[in-house]
Design an enzyme around this catalytic site. Structure first.
Site, mmCIF file in Angstrom:
data_model
loop_
_atom_site.group_PDB
_atom_site.id
_atom_site.type_symbol
_atom_site.label_atom_id
_atom_site.label_comp_id
_atom_site.label_asym_id
_atom_site.label_seq_id
_atom_site.Cartn_x
_atom_site.Cartn_y
_atom_site.Cartn_z
ATOM 1 N N CYS A 16 -24.945 -9.725 -1.736
ATOM 2 C CA CYS A 16 -25.028 -8.616 -1.281
ATOM 3 C C CYS A 16 -26.196 -7.606 -1.667
ATOM 4 O O CYS A 16 -26.627 -6.661 -1.011
ATOM 5 C CB CYS A 16 -23.689 -7.718 -1.414
ATOM 6 S SG CYS A 16 -22.443 -8.783 -0.806
ATOM 7 N N TYR A 52 -9.414 18.051 -2.244
ATOM 8 C CA TYR A 52 -10.209 19.147 -1.627
ATOM 9 C C TYR A 52 -10.672 19.887 -2.457
ATOM 10 O O TYR A 52 -10.338 20.385 -3.565
ATOM 11 C CB TYR A 52 -9.512 20.061 -0.653
ATOM 12 C CG TYR A 52 -10.068 21.203 -0.465
ATOM 13 C CD1 TYR A 52 -11.154 21.186 0.273
ATOM 14 C CD2 TYR A 52 -9.617 22.340 -0.979
ATOM 15 C CE1 TYR A 52 -11.954 22.385 0.606
ATOM 16 C CE2 TYR A 52 -10.410 23.447 -0.528
ATOM 17 C CZ TYR A 52 -11.414 23.642 -0.084
ATOM 18 O OH TYR A 52 -12.269 24.746 0.485
ATOM 19 N N ALA A 98 -20.201 -16.404 -5.951
ATOM 20 C CA ALA A 98 -19.060 -15.460 -6.619
ATOM 21 C C ALA A 98 -17.936 -16.342 -6.658
ATOM 22 O O ALA A 98 -16.892 -16.144 -7.834
ATOM 23 C CB ALA A 98 -18.850 -14.365 -5.904
ATOM 24 N N ALA A 103 -25.918 -26.219 -5.314
ATOM 25 C CA ALA A 103 -27.045 -27.007 -4.656
ATOM 26 C C ALA A 103 -28.269 -25.839 -5.061
ATOM 27 O O ALA A 103 -29.464 -26.572 -5.245
ATOM 28 C CB ALA A 103 -26.887 -26.931 -3.231
ATOM 29 N N TYR A 138 -23.964 -12.955 -14.470
ATOM 30 C CA TYR A 138 -24.203 -13.446 -15.813
ATOM 31 C C TYR A 138 -25.222 -14.525 -15.480
ATOM 32 O O TYR A 138 -25.270 -15.259 -14.869
ATOM 33 C CB TYR A 138 -22.844 -13.969 -16.460
ATOM 34 C CG TYR A 138 -21.719 -13.094 -16.471
ATOM 35 C CD1 TYR A 138 -21.418 -12.013 -17.520
ATOM 36 C CD2 TYR A 138 -20.532 -12.983 -15.750
ATOM 37 C CE1 TYR A 138 -20.461 -11.234 -17.544
ATOM 38 C CE2 TYR A 138 -19.744 -12.171 -15.609
ATOM 39 C CZ TYR A 138 -19.693 -11.039 -16.535
ATOM 40 O OH TYR A 138 -18.531 -10.575 -16.812
#
Lengths: 446, 446
Positions: free
Chosen positions: A43, A420, A11, A34, A62
Site C-alpha cells: 500500500c 467532542y 505481508a 518469486a 523488516y
C-alpha cells in the site's frame, strides 16, 4: 520432519511464517517468494512513486536478515513455485540455481493477487507498467526520477488507479485517467463518487466510460488509443484490477473469481493446505457470506492465523466488514459495510441517508465539509457507511465499522457517546447527525 | 395554559425549548437565562480567548431572533430565577424590569454548572477571572486585546485550565499553571498524564502540588501567593472545577455533589420537573450507575430529550460512557470509559495495558507516536481507554467508545476491521495493537 512451506513472501506469507516459528520453533519453515523483496508494504507503493517515501527499502516491514537470522525462516527470494501436488504434499520450485522439490506437512498459500493485464495490442510496450510489485515500482520510480515522464495515462479509477494518478501528479506529470465505467471508485455509491470525481478533476484529466483499445509505438513513447483517439504519452500505468493468484491450487473450493474459500482457521478444503492474504475469500460479517476484499489489514491478520493454526497453535479470524480508506489528492474517502449498490445486489432491502456535516465545530478554523452516507434497511438495521471530506473521514469510518461488528442498529449508532472538542468535531458528530437523520427519514434509494 | 419554563439558556436549555416547540407548537415556552447570551458553544471560549475565533457572537449556535421569531420561544435574557416552588409549579424571576411570577405545567432545569471560586483573600480582585460565561470571556478578551497581559497564572490543570493556558499563551502571555494535585488532568491515568505534562512544560510553567493561598493587590496588578511565594502577574484565571447549579431544586434526588438524578426521559424525582445538561447525573453505561460527566454532547442531547418528553413527545437518553477529548497545545488527549483509577475506586478488578504505536504507517511523513492505554479486567472485559499523541487520538477514541456501548470484550476489540491506508494509520491500527497486547499480557496495575 518436512515442516511448512509458504508460497508468497508478502505481508500474509511473512506473517504466517513468523507466527509458525513462534508457535513451533522446532519446525522448519520455507518461504518461496518469486520477487526480489519480502514483507513490503504494498500500500506504500504510490507514496514511493510520488517521492513521499524516498527509498524502496523503506517500505520493507523488516529486512530479510530479520526473518532469516532472528526468526529462523528459510526465506528464498527469486523463487517461483512451478507445481503443487497437494496429494503428495510436495511443491516444485525453481530459481536461478535450478529446480527443486520440497515436501511439506503444511502449506500456506499466500500468493496474493495479480494485476489484470488486458489482452490488447501493444500491451508489452516497455513504458507500460503495473504497480503491484515493489520491483516494478522501483523501475518506474527510476523512470520518473529521470524526468522523462511529462504525460502519463492511468487506466482505471479505483483505489490503486487514483493513488497512482496522485503519485504521478506529485512526480510532475500531466495525468489522464481513463476508466471504462461511467464513474470513479465503484466501491462507494454515486453521491460519494461525485465528491471524489470533482477532486480528481482539480488535478488530472478524467475520462469516464472510455476504454484503452490499443497501444501503438510512437516516436518518443507509447501512443494510447482510447475510444479511437490517440494520445502520445511517456507512460501508461494499468490499474484495472487484480485477481486472486490461486491457479496453483487445483481442486480447492473457490469463489467464481478464484478466491480460495477458507474456514476461520484459514484451512482450505484440501488437507494440510492453508491460505491467507489477498488470495482468499473471507467471511463478510454484514453479508453473511464469503467475500473477496483484498486489503492489507486482513492480509496481515489472516497470515498470522494461518501460520499459527498450521503450526499447531490456536487462532481464528472472524471476518471483515469491508472497511477501506483511500487518500485521493486532498480528500479522505472511507467506506465500510455494504454500499447501497452492494446491499441491493445481495437482495437486502436497503436505503441510504446522506448528510453533509463538518469535520470540526463550525467556528473552528479548518472545519471542512464532511459527506456522510449511511446505508441501512428501512427498519433501522445498519448496513454500512461512506464518508468523504478534506479531513475527518479516514478514522471516523471506524465508528461505523465497530458498530457493524457489534450489530448495532441505526438507533444505537445515534445514541453513541462520541468525543467532542471544537478542534476535532462538531458537538453532534457527523456520524450522529447521519444516524439521527436516518432514524427520522425514509432514506434515498439510489 | 401555563406551558413550559426552562431555567437556563445554554445548549441544554435551548435544545429543550426548541424540541418542546417542535413537539407541541401550541404550548408556550419561556426560557429564563441569567446572562446576556443564549445557546453559545461554551467549549469554544478558550479559542475565542486565544484569538482563533474572532468574535464572541461567532460562538452562538443561533442568534436570539432565531429562537424568538422562527421557533416562537419566549427567550428572556438577563433574567434570574429567584425562587422555585415545585409544589405550586411556579417560579419567581427577576430582571431589569423587576420581579415576576410564572406558572408552569412543566419545568426544565438546565442551569448548568458554576465555576468553583475558592474562598481566599483577594479573590475579588478585578483581574481575577473565571471562564465559564461568554460575558466574562468577552471582558477577558478585551483585556487581552489591550496588550496589558504579559504574565498570567492559571489555577487548575484540568481540561479548562489547560485549554485556557494554551489560549493565554496564544495571546502572547507567559503562563504559569498552578495545580493542587501532584499531576495534570486527573481524568486520565498517570502514564497518559505524563505525556500531557511534558507537552505543557514546552509552553508554560507548571507548578504541581501547589495552592493559591491568597491574592494581594500589587502595584501593577494582582500578586498571587502560591505556597508562600509571591508572583506579580497581570491576570489570574481560576479553573479549579465546576459544580452543578441545582440549589434551586430543593427536595429532588441528587448525588452527593448536587447533580440531579434523572430517569431516561430526564424526569427528576419531583412531579413536572425535568433537568438536563451540566446539572444532571447521567447513567454511566460502564459504571452501571449515575455519574456526573458535564460535557457538551450530553448537554445538547439531554436538553432535546427533556424538552421532547416534557412537551408530551417520546424520547430517551440511554447514557454516557465518559468520552472526552481535549487539545493541549500540540497534543490530542482522549479518554473514554473508566480510567484505571476510576475502575479501582468503583471496586472493579482492573488492569491496564499500555502501548506506544503510531498515527500513520511508519514510512509515511507525519507519523507521530500515539500512546494508547486500555483499561480492562484481567479476564478481558473492556472498561475504557486513553490516547495521547500529536495526531490521531481525538477521533480514534470513538472506536473504544462504540465498543463500550456495545459491551465488546478486549478480544472483540482486537478483531475489528478498521480502516487502513498509509497516510491515516499503520496496518495494525494502534487500537488493535493495544487490544492484541492486552489479550496476551496481564496488564499494569497502576
Amino acid at each position: 520432519m518436512a515442516g511448512m512451506v509458504v508460497i508468497g513472501g508478502g505481508a500474509a506469507g511473512m506473517s504466517a511464517a513468523s507466527a509458525a516459528r513462534r508457535v513451533a520453533p522446532e519446525r522448519p519453515v520455507i518461504v518461496c517468494e518469486a520477487g526480489e523483496y519480502a514483507a513490503y508494504g504494498m500500500c506504500g507503493i504510490p507514496y514511493y512513486l510520488g517521492g513521499i517515501v524516498d527509498r524502496a527499502e523503506t517500505l520493507l516491514a523488516y529486512p530479510p536478515e530479520v526473518f532469516r537470522d532472528r526468526r529462523g525462516i528459510d526465506l528464498r527470494l527469486g523463487t517461483t513455485v512451478r507445481e503443487l501436488d497437494t496429494a503428495a504434499r510436495r511443491v516444485t520450485v525453481a530459481n536461478d540455481g535450478g529446480a527443486e522439490t520440497l515436501d511439506y506437512d503444511t502449506l500456506v498459500l499466500a500468493a496474493g493477487a495479480d494485476p489484470v493485464v488486458p489482452p490488447i495490442a501493444g500491451i508489452d510496450h516497455p513504458r507500460v507498467f503495473t504497480v503491484r510489485s515493489l520491483a516494478s515500482a522501483a523501475k518506474l520510480r527510476t523512470l520518473l526520477d529521470s524526468g522523462s515522464v511529462r504525460k502519463a495515462i492511468v487506466v482505471g479509477a479505483g483505489y490503486i488507479g487514483l493513488e497512482t494518478a496522485e503519485a504521478l501528479v506529485a512526480a510532475g506529470a500531466a495525468v489522464r485517467i481513463v476508466e471504462a465505467l461511467p464513474r470513479v471508485l465503484s466501491t462507494v455509491d454515486e453521491p460519494i463518487a461525485e465528491v471524489v470525481d470533482a477532486e480528481v478533476r482539480r488535478h488530472a484529466d478524467l475520462q469516464l466510460g472510455s476504454r484503452l483499445d490499443a497501444i501503438l509505438d510512437g516516436a518518443t513513447g507509447p501512443v494510447a488509443v482510447v475510444d479511437g483517439a490517440e494520445f502520445a504519452v511517456d507512460l501508461i500505468v494499468l490499474a484495472v484490477g487484480v485477481r486472486p493468484a490461486t491457479g496453483l491450487l487445483a481442486g480447492a473450493e473457490k469463489l467464481p473469481n478464484g478466491a480460495v474459500v477458507v474456514d476461520e482457521g484459514m484451512r482450505t478444503s484440501l488437507p494440510g493446505v492453508f491460505a491467507a492474504g489477498d488470495c482468499v475469500a473471507l467471511p463478510h460479517l454484514v453479508l453473511g457470506a464469503p467475500a473477496w476484499v483484498p486489503l492489507g489489514p486482513a492480509a496481515n491478520k489472516t497470515g498470522r492465523v494461518a501460520g499459527t493454526v498450521a503450526a499447531g497453535g490456536r487462532a481464528s479470524f472472524r471476518g471483515v466488514v469491508g472497511t477501506a480508506v483511500v487518500k485521493v489528492f486532498d480528500l479522505e474517502v472511507a467506506r465500510t459495510g455494504l454500499s447501497l449498490a452492494e446491499a441491493t445486489a445481495a437482495g437486502i432491502p436497503a436505503v441510504a441517508t446522506d448528510v453533509e456535516s463538518r469535520s470540526r465545530a463550525k467556528y473552528y478554523p479548518g472545519a471542512a465539509p464532511l459527506h456522510v452516507r449511511l446505508v441501512h434497511t428501512p427498519d433501522g438495521r445498519l448496513l454500512g457507511a461512506q464518508l468523504a471530506g478534506r479531513e475527518g473521514a479516514a478514522k471516523r469510518i471506524d465508528v461505523v465499522a465497530t458498530a457493524l461488528h457489534a450489530e448495532l442498529s441505526v438507533d444505537d449508532l445515534g445514541a453513541l457517546d462520541l468525543a467532542y472538542a471544537p478542534p476535532f468535531a462538531p458537538v453532534y458528530d457527523p456520524v450522529l447527525v447521519a444516524a439521527g437523520r436516518a432514524n427520522r427519514s425514509e432514506g434515498a434509494r439510489t
